[in-house]
Design an enzyme around this catalytic site. Structure first.
Site, PDB file in Angstrom:
ATOM      1  N   GLU A  94      -6.235   7.266  -0.629  1.00  5.83           N
ATOM      2  CA  GLU A  94      -6.126   6.047   0.169  1.00  5.83           C
ATOM      3  C   GLU A  94      -6.819   4.880  -0.521  1.00  5.83           C
ATOM      4  O   GLU A  94      -6.292   3.763  -0.570  1.00  5.83           O
ATOM      5  CB  GLU A  94      -6.716   6.267   1.568  1.00  5.83           C
ATOM      6  CG  GLU A  94      -5.874   7.139   2.480  1.00  5.83           C
ATOM      7  CD  GLU A  94      -4.492   6.575   2.724  1.00  5.83           C
ATOM      8  OE1 GLU A  94      -4.355   5.360   2.955  1.00  5.83           O
ATOM      9  OE2 GLU A  94      -3.526   7.354   2.657  1.00  5.83           O
ATOM     10  N   HIS A  99       0.832  -1.202   0.000  1.00  8.84           N
ATOM     11  CA  HIS A  99       0.000   0.000   0.000  1.00  8.84           C
ATOM     12  C   HIS A  99       0.873   1.261   0.000  1.00  8.84           C
ATOM     13  O   HIS A  99       0.611   2.212  -0.754  1.00  8.84           O
ATOM     14  CB  HIS A  99      -0.909  -0.016   1.231  1.00  8.84           C
ATOM     15  CG  HIS A  99      -1.619   1.276   1.495  1.00  8.84           C
ATOM     16  ND1 HIS A  99      -2.913   1.526   1.103  1.00  8.84           N
ATOM     17  CD2 HIS A  99      -1.206   2.414   2.138  1.00  8.84           C
ATOM     18  CE1 HIS A  99      -3.260   2.739   1.473  1.00  8.84           C
ATOM     19  NE2 HIS A  99      -2.242   3.301   2.107  1.00  8.84           N
ATOM     20  N   GLU A 100       1.908   1.278   0.825  1.00  6.50           N
ATOM     21  CA  GLU A 100       2.775   2.449   0.894  1.00  6.50           C
ATOM     22  C   GLU A 100       3.542   2.642  -0.419  1.00  6.50           C
ATOM     23  O   GLU A 100       3.739   3.772  -0.883  1.00  6.50           O
ATOM     24  CB  GLU A 100       3.746   2.322   2.068  1.00  6.50           C
ATOM     25  CG  GLU A 100       3.074   2.273   3.433  1.00  6.50           C
ATOM     26  CD  GLU A 100       2.124   3.438   3.668  1.00  6.50           C
ATOM     27  OE1 GLU A 100       2.375   4.538   3.133  1.00  6.50           O
ATOM     28  OE2 GLU A 100       1.119   3.244   4.378  1.00  6.50           O
ATOM     29  N   HIS A 106       1.427   4.385  -2.912  1.00  8.27           N
ATOM     30  CA  HIS A 106       1.453   5.846  -2.779  1.00  8.27           C
ATOM     31  C   HIS A 106       2.643   6.437  -3.540  1.00  8.27           C
ATOM     32  O   HIS A 106       2.534   7.476  -4.194  1.00  8.27           O
ATOM     33  CB  HIS A 106       1.557   6.239  -1.299  1.00  8.27           C
ATOM     34  CG  HIS A 106       0.248   6.259  -0.585  1.00  8.27           C
ATOM     35  ND1 HIS A 106      -0.853   6.937  -1.048  1.00  8.27           N
ATOM     36  CD2 HIS A 106      -0.140   5.664   0.584  1.00  8.27           C
ATOM     37  CE1 HIS A 106      -1.859   6.785  -0.195  1.00  8.27           C
ATOM     38  NE2 HIS A 106      -1.452   6.012   0.795  1.00  8.27           N
TER      39      HIS A 106
END
Length: 320
Positions: A199, A130-131, A134
């Site tokens: 997100e 997930h990071e 980003h």
């Protein structure tokens, strides 16, 4: 659709800035405020990663000091087609993580000791994917742009006393007071809406990077419980960094309200489950090689499964 929504929100914030600036100070006041805010945020853009990591007392690790954690990020970065980011650990019992850096070539990812100790290897892989999403989506750049415009709007609101008599303001003193209160609040609402939109996009791409949406879904449930129970003093001292974490470190947000920096956790979990039901999950790709590994129990490599006559053999922690 997420990119279109983000573009529309950015356009709305820009229009808000232009309109308020014109009402308060005309063209000259608007340009001065924008120049000052841009200079302040340009400095933050080039130094934000170092500042945030220092605020949270993050320490950089490598393959020798944290072999399993480092190799996991390395494999996930390979899956995502990204350069290897710098890898950090934050000595904090609250489970959380964030990414920073102005672009993929200057990116860093950080996870707390609470997250590495509380979650399974598969769940940690979901979080770090997930990071990295980003980073791949250039979300840090998007948030820097919104911070620049929001900062300029706040400055214009502070200038209201000096430019309150401008002929472009038809409401006089009442208009000045309204702008001082409403303008920063409106900018914050738009900024939070952009953060929540990014997100959801990072959740989806992170599931694609690691190959299994349910890893992140399971992790989010555990993180939400940990955030509610465990206080994070560094985050409380630096609330402006809350939107960077995978989950709000200040409190366990329960609703998608206007002032929430993150979407509702259950909504995120439901969306990830939909992705899994739609067939996105592949059972997980091995994070070390980027290729499926028969017999692998997850991205930390092969381990024995628990049986009636055998005991599970797993690494004791992310440091190897």
């Amino acid at each position: 659709m997420n990119y279109v929504r983000t573009a529309m929100l950015l356009a709305g914030m820009t229009a808000l800035f232009m309109g308020i600036g014109f009402m308060i100070g005309g063209q000259s006041g608007m340009i001065i405020a924008l120049a000052v805010a841009a200079a302040m945020n340009l400095f933050s853009y080039w130094n934000a990663d170092k500042m945030v990591l220092r605020m949270h007392h993050a320490r950089e690790v490598d393959e020798r000091s944290a072999p399993d954690y480092y190799r996991m990020v390395q494999g996930l970065a390979r899956n995502a087609g990204l350069p290897m980011p710098k890898v950090y650990i934050i000595d904090n019992p609250q489970p959380n993580a964030f990414a920073t850096g102005r672009n993929p070539q200057n990116a860093a990812v950080a996870a707390t000791t609470g997250l590495l100790n509380m979650l399974s290897p598969e769940e940690v892989a979901g979080v770090m994917a997930h990071e990295l999403a980003h980073v791949k989506n250039h979300d840090t750049l998007i948030m820097t742009i919104t911070a620049t415009i929001a900062g300029a709007i706040s400055m214009l609101a502070n200038f209201a006393f000096f430019f309150g008599g401008n002929r472009n303001n038809p409401l006089g003193l009442v208009g000045v007071i309204l702008m001082m209160i409403v303008a920063p609040m409106a900018a914050m609402v738009v900024q939070m809406a952009i953060s929540r939109t990014r997100e959801y996009a990072a959740d989806r791409m992170g599931a694609q990077i690691c190959g299994e949406p349910l890893w992140l879904a399971s992790a989010l449930g555990k993180i939400a419980g940990g955030v509610e129970r465990i206080h994070n003093p560094d985050a409380e001292a630096n609330p402006a960094t809350a939107h960077m974490f995978i989950m709000n470190p200040l409190s366990g947000e329960r609703m998608d309200n206007l002032f929430s920096t993150h979407p509702n956790t259950q909504n995120r979990i439901d969306e990830l489950r939909k992705l899994a039901a739609a067939g996105l999950g592949t059972g997980g790709r091995a994070a070390f090689s980027g290729e499926p590994a028969p017999g692998s129990s997850g991205p930390w490599g092969r381990s024995e499964r628990t049986t009636r006559s055998a005991t599970v053999t797993r690494p004791k922690g992310p440091w190897g």
